[in-house]
Design a protein around this motif. Structure first.
Motif, PDB file in Angstrom:
ATOM      1  N   PRO A 125       0.787  -1.236   0.000  1.00 25.71           N
ATOM      2  CA  PRO A 125       0.000   0.000   0.000  1.00 25.71           C
ATOM      3  C   PRO A 125       0.821   1.290   0.000  1.00 25.71           C
ATOM      4  O   PRO A 125       0.364   2.318  -0.473  1.00 25.71           O
ATOM      5  CB  PRO A 125      -0.813  -0.108   1.294  1.00 25.71           C
ATOM      6  N   LEU A 126       2.031   1.268   0.557  1.00 27.54           N
ATOM      7  CA  LEU A 126       2.926   2.417   0.511  1.00 27.54           C
ATOM      8  C   LEU A 126       4.045   2.098  -0.460  1.00 27.54           C
ATOM      9  O   LEU A 126       4.518   0.966  -0.522  1.00 27.54           O
ATOM     10  CB  LEU A 126       3.497   2.696   1.903  1.00 27.54           C
ATOM     11  N   TYR A 127       4.478   3.085  -1.222  1.00 30.74           N
ATOM     12  CA  TYR A 127       5.492   2.790  -2.241  1.00 30.74           C
ATOM     13  C   TYR A 127       6.199   4.070  -2.663  1.00 30.74           C
ATOM     14  O   TYR A 127       5.777   5.191  -2.344  1.00 30.74           O
ATOM     15  CB  TYR A 127       4.857   2.093  -3.447  1.00 30.74           C
ATOM     16  N   ASN A 128       7.294   3.885  -3.413  1.00 25.08           N
ATOM     17  CA  ASN A 128       8.041   5.003  -3.996  1.00 25.08           C
ATOM     18  C   ASN A 128       7.846   5.109  -5.499  1.00 25.08           C
ATOM     19  O   ASN A 128       8.042   6.177  -6.086  1.00 25.08           O
ATOM     20  CB  ASN A 128       9.544   4.860  -3.705  1.00 25.08           C
ATOM     21  N   ALA A 129       7.515   3.990  -6.143  1.00 26.78           N
ATOM     22  CA  ALA A 129       7.313   3.991  -7.596  1.00 26.78           C
ATOM     23  C   ALA A 129       6.463   2.790  -7.956  1.00 26.78           C
ATOM     24  O   ALA A 129       6.389   1.813  -7.203  1.00 26.78           O
ATOM     25  CB  ALA A 129       8.650   3.934  -8.332  1.00 26.78           C
TER      26      ALA A 129
ATOM     27  N   LEU B  20       4.563   7.811  -1.644  1.00 28.95           N
ATOM     28  CA  LEU B  20       3.343   7.589  -2.404  1.00 28.95           C
ATOM     29  C   LEU B  20       2.540   6.489  -1.719  1.00 28.95           C
ATOM     30  O   LEU B  20       3.088   5.677  -0.967  1.00 28.95           O
ATOM     31  CB  LEU B  20       3.660   7.186  -3.852  1.00 28.95           C
ATOM     32  N   ALA B  21       1.230   6.441  -1.998  1.00 22.67           N
ATOM     33  CA  ALA B  21       0.367   5.430  -1.379  1.00 22.67           C
ATOM     34  C   ALA B  21      -0.827   5.183  -2.280  1.00 22.67           C
ATOM     35  O   ALA B  21      -1.194   6.024  -3.111  1.00 22.67           O
ATOM     36  CB  ALA B  21      -0.091   5.891   0.001  1.00 22.67           C
ATOM     37  N   ILE B  22      -1.440   4.009  -2.119  1.00 20.49           N
ATOM     38  CA  ILE B  22      -2.643   3.699  -2.893  1.00 20.49           C
ATOM     39  C   ILE B  22      -3.814   4.531  -2.366  1.00 20.49           C
ATOM     40  O   ILE B  22      -3.739   5.133  -1.289  1.00 20.49           O
ATOM     41  CB  ILE B  22      -2.974   2.191  -2.834  1.00 20.49           C
TER      42      ILE B  22
ATOM     43  N   GLU C  82       3.692   8.429   3.450  1.00 14.15           N
ATOM     44  CA  GLU C  82       4.405   8.592   4.717  1.00 14.15           C
ATOM     45  C   GLU C  82       4.921  10.015   4.913  1.00 14.15           C
ATOM     46  O   GLU C  82       4.906  10.540   6.022  1.00 14.15           O
ATOM     47  CB  GLU C  82       5.555   7.594   4.799  1.00 14.15           C
ATOM     48  N   ALA C  83       5.407  10.637   3.862  1.00 19.37           N
ATOM     49  CA  ALA C  83       5.970  11.978   4.003  1.00 19.37           C
ATOM     50  C   ALA C  83       6.247  12.560   2.627  1.00 19.37           C
ATOM     51  O   ALA C  83       6.200  11.854   1.609  1.00 19.37           O
ATOM     52  CB  ALA C  83       7.254  11.953   4.831  1.00 19.37           C
ATOM     53  N   ARG C  84       6.559  13.817   2.624  1.00 18.33           N
ATOM     54  CA  ARG C  84       7.030  14.509   1.421  1.00 18.33           C
ATOM     55  C   ARG C  84       8.484  14.879   1.640  1.00 18.33           C
ATOM     56  O   ARG C  84       8.869  15.308   2.731  1.00 18.33           O
ATOM     57  CB  ARG C  84       6.187  15.754   1.165  1.00 18.33           C
ATOM     58  N   PHE C  85       9.273  14.701   0.598  1.00 15.99           N
ATOM     59  CA  PHE C  85      10.717  14.886   0.693  1.00 15.99           C
ATOM     60  C   PHE C  85      11.120  16.113  -0.109  1.00 15.99           C
ATOM     61  O   PHE C  85      10.745  16.251  -1.274  1.00 15.99           O
ATOM     62  CB  PHE C  85      11.410  13.629   0.146  1.00 15.99           C
ATOM     63  N   THR C  86      11.844  17.044   0.508  1.00 14.84           N
ATOM     64  CA  THR C  86      12.323  18.227  -0.203  1.00 14.84           C
ATOM     65  C   THR C  86      13.806  18.439   0.078  1.00 14.84           C
ATOM     66  O   THR C  86      14.342  17.949   1.083  1.00 14.84           O
ATOM     67  CB  THR C  86      11.554  19.488   0.204  1.00 14.84           C
ATOM     68  N   VAL C  87      14.457  19.176  -0.810  1.00 15.41           N
ATOM     69  CA  VAL C  87      15.870  19.495  -0.641  1.00 15.41           C
ATOM     70  C   VAL C  87      16.110  20.929  -1.088  1.00 15.41           C
ATOM     71  O   VAL C  87      15.525  21.393  -2.070  1.00 15.41           O
ATOM     72  CB  VAL C  87      16.768  18.511  -1.431  1.00 15.41           C
TER      73      VAL C  87
ATOM     74  N   THR D 173       8.542  16.473   5.303  1.00 19.70           N
ATOM     75  CA  THR D 173       7.375  17.220   5.747  1.00 19.70           C
ATOM     76  C   THR D 173       6.114  16.394   5.537  1.00 19.70           C
ATOM     77  O   THR D 173       6.139  15.337   4.901  1.00 19.70           O
ATOM     78  CB  THR D 173       7.263  18.554   4.979  1.00 19.70           C
ATOM     79  N   ASP D 174       5.014  16.889   6.050  1.00 20.80           N
ATOM     80  CA  ASP D 174       3.711  16.242   5.882  1.00 20.80           C
ATOM     81  C   ASP D 174       3.751  14.783   6.338  1.00 20.80           C
ATOM     82  O   ASP D 174       3.279  13.877   5.634  1.00 20.80           O
ATOM     83  CB  ASP D 174       3.234  16.330   4.426  1.00 20.80           C
ATOM     84  N   LEU D 175       4.315  14.555   7.494  1.00 23.32           N
ATOM     85  CA  LEU D 175       4.413  13.189   8.023  1.00 23.32           C
ATOM     86  C   LEU D 175       3.015  12.612   8.211  1.00 23.32           C
ATOM     87  O   LEU D 175       2.186  13.170   8.939  1.00 23.32           O
ATOM     88  CB  LEU D 175       5.184  13.185   9.336  1.00 23.32           C
ATOM     89  N   GLY D 176       2.762  11.477   7.555  1.00 27.03           N
ATOM     90  CA  GLY D 176       1.411  10.929   7.521  1.00 27.03           C
ATOM     91  C   GLY D 176       1.033  10.065   8.706  1.00 27.03           C
ATOM     92  O   GLY D 176      -0.148   9.747   8.888  1.00 27.03           O
ATOM     93  N   TYR D 177       2.002   9.661   9.549  1.00 25.50           N
ATOM     94  CA  TYR D 177       1.715   8.699  10.609  1.00 25.50           C
ATOM     95  C   TYR D 177       2.326   9.127  11.943  1.00 25.50           C
ATOM     96  O   TYR D 177       2.656   8.286  12.780  1.00 25.50           O
ATOM     97  CB  TYR D 177       2.216   7.319  10.207  1.00 25.50           C
ATOM     98  N   GLY D 178       2.483  10.419  12.132  1.00 25.44           N
ATOM     99  CA  GLY D 178       2.999  10.903  13.401  1.00 25.44           C
ATOM    100  C   GLY D 178       4.483  11.207  13.352  1.00 25.44           C
ATOM    101  O   GLY D 178       5.140  11.075  12.311  1.00 25.44           O
ATOM    102  N   PRO D 179       5.052  11.589  14.483  1.00 24.06           N
ATOM    103  CA  PRO D 179       6.456  11.999  14.512  1.00 24.06           C
ATOM    104  C   PRO D 179       7.424  10.833  14.323  1.00 24.06           C
ATOM    105  O   PRO D 179       7.096   9.685  14.608  1.00 24.06           O
ATOM    106  CB  PRO D 179       6.609  12.614  15.908  1.00 24.06           C
ATOM    107  N   LEU D 180       8.601  11.177  13.855  1.00 22.07           N
ATOM    108  CA  LEU D 180       9.679  10.201  13.738  1.00 22.07           C
ATOM    109  C   LEU D 180      10.300   9.945  15.112  1.00 22.07           C
ATOM    110  O   LEU D 180      10.219  10.771  16.023  1.00 22.07           O
ATOM    111  CB  LEU D 180      10.754  10.715  12.780  1.00 22.07           C
ATOM    112  N   HIS D 181      10.921   8.794  15.254  1.00 23.44           N
ATOM    113  CA  HIS D 181      11.630   8.446  16.482  1.00 23.44           C
ATOM    114  C   HIS D 181      12.727   9.490  16.745  1.00 23.44           C
ATOM    115  O   HIS D 181      13.401   9.945  15.815  1.00 23.44           O
ATOM    116  CB  HIS D 181      12.261   7.058  16.318  1.00 23.44           C
ATOM    117  N   PRO D 182      12.944   9.893  17.993  1.00 24.63           N
ATOM    118  CA  PRO D 182      13.953  10.929  18.277  1.00 24.63           C
ATOM    119  C   PRO D 182      15.371  10.534  17.891  1.00 24.63           C
ATOM    120  O   PRO D 182      16.223  11.408  17.690  1.00 24.63           O
ATOM    121  CB  PRO D 182      13.826  11.146  19.791  1.00 24.63           C
TER     122      PRO D 182
END
Length: 509
Positions: A121-125, A186-188, A194-199, A224-233
């Motif tokens: 269900p979650l993917y990059n391509a 990306l996701a179905i 999960e997130a958006r990646f910028t540089v 950014t736009d973390l879809g499932y909450g914060p990342l582990h510290p």
């Protein structure tokens, strides 16, 4: 398809490793049908791979970068997409079927056909080809309107120190508890990505000899736009672009002992270069093997690398990674409950062992184009500079592959990939600070250089290094640090004509 064999049958559900720390002598090329070299062949190989000292003319067979598997140079963007030059007609048919699977666009389950079910269900391509476009090199997103389709971000947190005591100097890590081993952007339908990646980049000028200047762009990455909450510290991240695909089967066929013989972890020869082997657990054979593939040599074979990419990048299950929900973690509960494409017709996975084998066969037989301009005086001058600057300490020009049964394309070939396949400390500027097996946060596997001069032609850009920050070959050199600091400084200080010749030589590869 006579060559296609289902290796997954040898997988162990719970891998059992050796009970003492691994030493070089313990490693075997378990995944290859090897015929051992005779003493005469060993001596012959040692003589032919010895570095040249004559830069007045090209070496014998230097044009054939991949030995008999070399392909003629194409003037199109398909230069990296041709099969091994010595492939038979029957095996070329398998190559083409593998290419079809490599290019296949997967869809979410259930669909009207079982053949393409299982995306995410979650993917990059949606396909291998989407990341490795034209089998070439990926690139970072170019501005706010571009996507990161050929780039991903690896994730991990510190693990338990005793988790892999069987491998000496192993640095234990674990997947990020919520987001897993990589960020899927990306996701179905009906599921958040999960997130958006910028540089973004900051320019830093570099002064060169004879009044020349260059500029390096220092990247700053954001999720950014973390879809499932914060990342582990304690999360560790590693942005990576998709590498080029050519010559993988030949790199797979370099004898492990030849690679290990190049390692010098204590720098006993005093040249400042101390390459180390990455040694990783093989899920197929249930024991440690030499890491060869991935930017930190985290996978032991083309087959295991292909299976891992299906699992992590596309969310497609294989007999090696049978989870139909892909990289969804236990914290992503709804993600784990969606229908998948696992079916008995595909070995209770979404791509069968035969399909995975065909994709690995395709990846192993993408031909390396012939060298260009090997006798050009400026190229020969650049080759001399490359050697004298110390670049060959890591970018070893030549290897001879195993003599193999049933793999004629890769068997006993003199190849010119310009890599030692080892890990090297590249300094703080290139560090991702994320370990992988034995690789520290400052170490990267020496990338092969063959085909590098065709990057613009194939991929439409000249972005290099693990995250594509370098916009040219010169910038890639200027980012080198750590073990390569001295060689980089020589490039900065050398006469302008030598620097131009060095770049011309690299462009001929």
């Amino acid at each position: 398809m006579k060559h296609v064999q289902a290796r997954f049958a040898s997988c162990l559900a719970a891998a059992v490793f050796c009970t003492a720390p691994l030493w070089a002598a313990d490693l075997e090329d378990l995944h290859l049908p090897v015929t051992p070299r005779t003493e005469a062949e060993t001596a012959r190989v040692a003589a032919i791979v010895a570095p040249t000292t004559d830069f007045t003319a090209a070496e014998t067979f230097e044009t054939n970068a991949a030995g008999a598997a070399t392909v003629p140079v194409s003037a199109t963007s398909d230069a990296f997409s041709r099969p091994s030059g010595n492939i038979t007609f029957e095996r070329e048919l398998d190559f083409k079927v593998g290419n079809g699977l490599f290019r296949k666009l997967w869809v979410s389950a259930p669909s009207s056909t079982l053949a393409s079910d299982g995306l995410g269900p979650l993917y990059n391509a949606r396909s291998c080809q989407r990341c490795h476009l034209k089998d070439g090199r990926g690139h970072p997103p170019e501005g706010p309107d571009d996507n990161a389709i050929s780039m991903l971000v690896r994730l991990s947190i510190p693990g338990h120190a005793e988790a892999m005591a069987e491998i000496q100097d192993y640095i234990s890590t674990a997947p990020e508890p919520t987001y897993g081993s990589q960020v899927q952007d990306l996701a179905i339908a009906g599921h958040p990505a999960e997130a958006r990646f910028t540089v973004a980049y900051t320019e830093v000028p570099v002064a060169l000899s004879e009044g020349q200047t260059a500029s390096l762009r220092v990247p700053q990455y954001r999720l950014t736009d973390l879809g499932y909450g914060p990342l582990h510290p304690q999360v560790m991240t590693s942005p990576r672009v998709a590498p080029q695909m050519i010559g993988l089967g030949l790199l797979d066929a370099i004898p492990a002992q030849d690679i290990l013989a190049l390692a010098d972890p204590e720098d006993r020869d005093g040249d400042g270069v101390s390459g180390r082997a990455n040694i990783v657990p093989s899920a197929v054979y249930g024991k440690p093997m030499l890491g060869r593939f991935g930017l930190k040599a985290g996978q032991p074979s083309v087959w295991e690398q292909s299976a891992a990419a299906f699992h992590g990048d596309i969310g497609i299950s294989t007999p090696l990674h049978p989870e139909g929900y892909g990289d969804c973690t236990g914290a992503q509960t709804r993600c784990r409950t969606v229908p998948d494409g696992n079916t008995p017709a595909h070995d209770n996975a979404e791509i069968s062992s035969v399909g995975l084998e065909l994709v690995a066969f395709y990846a192993s037989n993408l031909g390396v184009p012939a060298r260009r301009d090997v006798d050009d005086p400026e190229v020969l001058q650049g080759k001399r500079v490359f050697y004298e600057t110390g670049c060959t300490a890591c970018h070893r020009p030549k290897h001879v592959t195993h003599r193999l049964q049933g793999q004629p394309e890769q068997s006993f070939q003199l190849i010119w990939p310009y890599t030692d396949m080892l890990l090297h400390d590249m300094g703080p500027a290139l560090a991702d600070n994320r370990p992988e097996a034995r690789a520290t946060g400052r170490e990267w596997r020496t990338p092969p250089l063959w085909g590098i001069g065709l990057t613009q032609q194939v991929s439409g850009h000249t972005y290099f290094l693990h995250d594509g920050r370098a916009r040219s070959l010169l910038e890639a050199i200027l980012w080198h640090g750590g073990e390569a600091e001295a060689a980089k400084n020589r490039v900065v200080e050398m006469p302008r004509a030598d620097r131009a010749a060095l770049l011309r030589f690299l462009e001929s590869l």
